[in-house]
Design a protein around this motif. Structure first.
Motif, PDB file in Angstrom:
ATOM      1  N   LEU A 156       0.835  -1.203   0.000  1.00  0.00           N
ATOM      2  CA  LEU A 156       0.000   0.000   0.000  1.00  0.00           C
ATOM      3  C   LEU A 156       0.869   1.253   0.000  1.00  0.00           C
ATOM      4  O   LEU A 156       0.665   2.176  -0.803  1.00  0.00           O
ATOM      5  N   HIS A 157       1.826   1.304   0.909  1.00  0.00           N
ATOM      6  CA  HIS A 157       2.727   2.462   0.961  1.00  0.00           C
ATOM      7  C   HIS A 157       3.548   2.596  -0.317  1.00  0.00           C
ATOM      8  O   HIS A 157       3.786   3.711  -0.804  1.00  0.00           O
ATOM      9  N   ASP A 158       3.963   1.458  -0.870  1.00  0.00           N
ATOM     10  CA  ASP A 158       4.751   1.490  -2.113  1.00  0.00           C
ATOM     11  C   ASP A 158       3.944   2.098  -3.248  1.00  0.00           C
ATOM     12  O   ASP A 158       4.469   2.905  -4.032  1.00  0.00           O
ATOM     13  N   SER A 159       2.658   1.747  -3.341  1.00  0.00           N
ATOM     14  CA  SER A 159       1.812   2.320  -4.389  1.00  0.00           C
ATOM     15  C   SER A 159       1.677   3.828  -4.219  1.00  0.00           C
ATOM     16  O   SER A 159       1.713   4.587  -5.201  1.00  0.00           O
ATOM     17  N   ALA A 160       1.519   4.267  -2.978  1.00  0.00           N
ATOM     18  CA  ALA A 160       1.403   5.705  -2.716  1.00  0.00           C
ATOM     19  C   ALA A 160       2.668   6.436  -3.144  1.00  0.00           C
ATOM     20  O   ALA A 160       2.604   7.515  -3.761  1.00  0.00           O
ATOM     21  N   GLU A 161       3.820   5.866  -2.831  1.00  0.00           N
ATOM     22  CA  GLU A 161       5.090   6.507  -3.198  1.00  0.00           C
ATOM     23  C   GLU A 161       5.294   6.513  -4.709  1.00  0.00           C
ATOM     24  O   GLU A 161       5.834   7.473  -5.275  1.00  0.00           O
ATOM     25  N   ARG A 162       4.864   5.470  -5.380  1.00  0.00           N
ATOM     26  CA  ARG A 162       4.967   5.443  -6.841  1.00  0.00           C
ATOM     27  C   ARG A 162       4.074   6.508  -7.465  1.00  0.00           C
ATOM     28  O   ARG A 162       4.424   7.102  -8.489  1.00  0.00           O
ATOM     29  N   LEU A 163       2.928   6.759  -6.860  1.00  0.00           N
ATOM     30  CA  LEU A 163       2.051   7.824  -7.353  1.00  0.00           C
ATOM     31  C   LEU A 163       2.707   9.188  -7.196  1.00  0.00           C
ATOM     32  O   LEU A 163       2.590  10.056  -8.062  1.00  0.00           O
ATOM     33  N   VAL A 164       3.398   9.380  -6.085  1.00  0.00           N
ATOM     34  CA  VAL A 164       4.087  10.651  -5.857  1.00  0.00           C
ATOM     35  C   VAL A 164       5.155  10.870  -6.928  1.00  0.00           C
ATOM     36  O   VAL A 164       5.341  11.990  -7.431  1.00  0.00           O
ATOM     37  N   ALA A 165       5.843   9.790  -7.312  1.00  0.00           N
ATOM     38  CA  ALA A 165       6.952   9.901  -8.260  1.00  0.00           C
ATOM     39  C   ALA A 165       6.505   9.940  -9.717  1.00  0.00           C
ATOM     40  O   ALA A 165       7.242  10.425 -10.581  1.00  0.00           O
TER      41      ALA A 165
END
Length: 261
Positions: A156-165
């Motif tokens: 879940l956190h990884d998906s959020a960070e990928r969205l930021v990038a």
């Protein structure tokens, strides 16, 4: 030499598609009778077994009623079908049905916060189960990192960070869909999972068309971070609030766009 993939066609599948399109499009009225198997086979230029198989699929989808020795009757799919017909209803040819799109958006806005709330509640339960005292004074509590939800939270956190990038709106939409997949895994609700699968199947063919309006939502990586953090903290009310804050602006904009279409 360039090779072109061979597309396997199903005769019964083609019959199913043609009749389903007419039922969902209203060309075949509710309560009306289809021609007999023999008549359909002759009109469509296919075998009777192919027609019979197509009719069985139509009946399983809740589009027609097939009774031995009686005419096949067209059903009201609004009452007899399930969410599996949504993708067919949303895209009629190359255009989107505004009324169906609105209903999908309304369901998305209603369900999203509840799913986030359920996910946070599960994380809270796992934390309480792992962090409680044990009969042995020497036994250390099991940290949440060792629980079954740890891997799901990491994704879940990884998906959020990928969205930021990410900056491409179409790619952002795909990552956002993955994000909600992980929220659903955490929520562990089979009913919401099946509903989401059908809503996603209806939504995905329109990703490119929706990209301009959805860009504000899927480009808001900070909001996804906040939602992931609220779920990870096991705060159901906050998770629901974050989900609503994330989903509502784009939903409102899309509904306004549909109303003006």
């Amino acid at each position: 030499m360039a090779w072109t993939p061979v597309v396997k066609r199903s005769v019964s599948g083609d019959v199913f598609e043609q009749i389903a399109e007419q039922v969902l499009g209203g060309e075949l009225a509710v309560g009306s009778s289809l021609p007999s198997e023999r008549q359909l086979a002759e009109a469509l230029g296919v075998s009777r077994p192919a027609v019979r198989e197509a009719l069985q699929r139509l009946a399983a989808a809740g589009l027609v009623s097939v009774r031995q020795g009686e005419a096949t009757t067209v059903l009201d799919y609004r009452r007899s079908s399930g969410l599996e017909v949504l993708p067919r209803l949303l895209l009629r040819g190359e255009s989107i049905d505004p009324a169906v799109a609105r209903s999908i958006l309304e369901a998305r806005l209603h369900n999203g916060p509840k799913i986030a709330e359920l996910a946070a509640r599960r994380v809270r339960r796992e934390a309480a189960r792992g962090g409680g005292t044990t009969p042995s004074a020497e036994a250390a509590p099991t940290p949440i990192a060792e629980s079954a939800v740890d891997g799901e939270l990491t994704l879940l956190h990884d998906s959020a960070e990928r969205l930021v990038a990410e900056s491409d709106p179409l790619t952002q939409q795909r990552i956002a869909l993955e994000f909600w997949d992980h929220v659903l895994d955490l929520a562990d609700s089979i009913a919401f999972r099946l509903m989401y699968s059908m809503l996603r199947a209806a939504y995905e063919p329109a990703l490119a068309a929706l990209a301009p309006i959805m860009s504000a939502e899927v480009g808001n990586g900070g909001a996804y971070r906040d939602l992931a953090a609220a779920i990870d903290a096991g705060e159901p009310e906050l998770a629901a609030e974050c989900a609503r804050a994330l989903l509502e602006p784009a939903t409102t904009a899309l509904i306004h766009a549909l109303d003006g279409a």
